[in-house]
Design an enzyme around this catalytic site. Structure first.
Site, short mmCIF file in Angstrom:
data_model
loop_
_atom_site.label_atom_id
_atom_site.label_comp_id
_atom_site.label_asym_id
_atom_site.label_seq_id
_atom_site.Cartn_x
_atom_site.Cartn_y
_atom_site.Cartn_z
N ASP A 1 -0.95 -6.21 -0.33
CA ASP A 1 -1.16 -5.50 0.93
C ASP A 1 -2.64 -5.14 1.08
OD1 ASP A 1 0.08 -4.64 3.21
OD2 ASP A 1 1.29 -3.11 2.22
N LYS B 1 -1.09 -9.40 3.01
CA LYS B 1 -0.42 -8.91 4.21
C LYS B 1 -1.38 -8.04 5.02
CE LYS B 1 2.83 -5.64 4.18
NZ LYS B 1 2.28 -4.64 5.13
N ASP C 1 0.83 -1.20 0.00
CA ASP C 1 0.00 0.00 0.00
C ASP C 1 0.87 1.25 0.00
OD1 ASP C 1 0.93 -0.15 2.60
OD2 ASP C 1 -1.04 0.08 3.54
N SER C 2 2.18 1.07 0.11
CA SER C 2 3.13 2.18 -0.07
C SER C 2 3.01 2.79 -1.45
CB SER C 2 4.57 1.69 0.17
OG SER C 2 4.84 0.51 -0.57
N GLU D 1 8.68 -4.17 11.38
CA GLU D 1 9.11 -2.86 10.87
C GLU D 1 9.59 -1.92 11.97
OE1 GLU D 1 7.64 0.81 7.96
OE2 GLU D 1 6.44 -1.01 8.10
N GLU E 1 -1.67 -5.64 8.63
CA GLU E 1 -0.98 -4.97 9.73
C GLU E 1 -1.73 -5.21 11.04
OE1 GLU E 1 -0.20 -0.85 9.07
OE2 GLU E 1 0.66 -1.16 7.08
#
Length: 271
Positions: free
Chosen positions: A83, A112, A44-45, A181, A114
């Site tokens: 993501d 992925k 999502d970056s 991270e 978070e």
């Protein structure tokens, strides 16, 4: 070359360092795969490095599905991980399963998510549905507002204990790997020793089972990069110099050269 699978990634634990890098489109997916990476993270970056957004929070499912499908069309040997964007999995378990399913239908081979122990029920539901999940703990960018910014994690004892416990909970929930991270290196090392699934560090030291970087950071597309990233090229300068050269040749009548165009039969007859 044989396609890399979840099973292959699990076997690399403690034996061979896992190389993961982001890619968001067909051409870069082709290039990083040719370079031999193990995992392509369609992160999502993309919201920040491709779309110019101030954070990953505005990123939508539609945006991510477009990027995932573009990467998937490159047919990489590397495992493709999509993501899950902000609020695509937090609202309800049903919505999380539906959205993760769309990721797989678009070409991702895993997703992925978070978060720590609070995401256990969601992860279990996804795994039950046959969707492989990569965890993400430590600094979780989608929660940077709650965390008070993009700051180091695991320095204080209570934070360290929470991150370690999160890793163990994610392992029990069924993740096949965990991204750690911007977390203290010794904490990442401890987690790597205590969980049976591979850990992948970003800004968390050399002791994990693998590393991940954002492609635009390692290529040097932007002048500023995070403190834990490393530039392996200065693509920004290459692009600027190349376009400057092109502009100069156009303005001076150098481009196009004779080999770059053709004439009709009418012109040939005039000769």
């Amino acid at each position: 070359m044989k396609k890399i699978t979840i099973r292959d990634i699990l076997k690399m634990k403690g034996k061979k360092k896992i190389v993961m890098v982001t890619a968001y489109d067909y051409p870069f997916a082709k290039l990083v795969d040719e370079a031999g990476v193990d995992i392509i993270l369609v992160g999502d970056s993309a919201g920040m490095v491709v779309h110019g957004l101030p954070s990953t929070i505005p990123v939508t499912m539609d945006m991510m599905l477009l990027h995932v499908s573009s990467v998937a069309r490159a047919k990489p040997r590397a495992l493709i991980v999509g993501d899950m964007p902000f609020l695509s999995y937090e609202v309800s378990i049903e919505e999380a399963v539906r959205n993760a399913g769309l990721m797989l239908k678009s070409g991702a081979e895993a997703v992925k998510i978070e978060g720590g122990s609070e995401m256990v029920d969601v992860i279990k539901a996804l795994v039950r549905a046959g969707i492989p999940v990569m965890g993400h703990i430590g600094l979780t960018p989608q929660r940077y507002l709650l965390l008070g910014g993009y700051r180091r994690r695991g320095v204080k004892e209570y934070e360290a204990e929470k991150i370690i416990e999160d890793a163990k909970e994610l392992e029990k929930a069924g993740v096949f790997s965990i991204v750690i991270e911007f977390t203290a290196a010794d904490i990442a090392e401890e987690i790597t020793k205590e969980v049976s699934v591979p850990t992948i560090c970003i800004g968390s030291g050399p002791y994990c089972d693998g590393q991940v970087l954002v492609l635009h950071d390692l290529l040097g597309i932007y002048e500023e990069i995070p403190p834990f990233a490393k530039k392996y090229a200065d693509l920004r300068r290459i692009v600027i110099d190349s376009v400057k050269k092109y502009a100069e040749e156009v303005r001076n009548g150098v481009f196009p050269e004779r080999k770059h165009y053709f004439f009709s039969k009418r012109r040939e007859a005039e000769k």
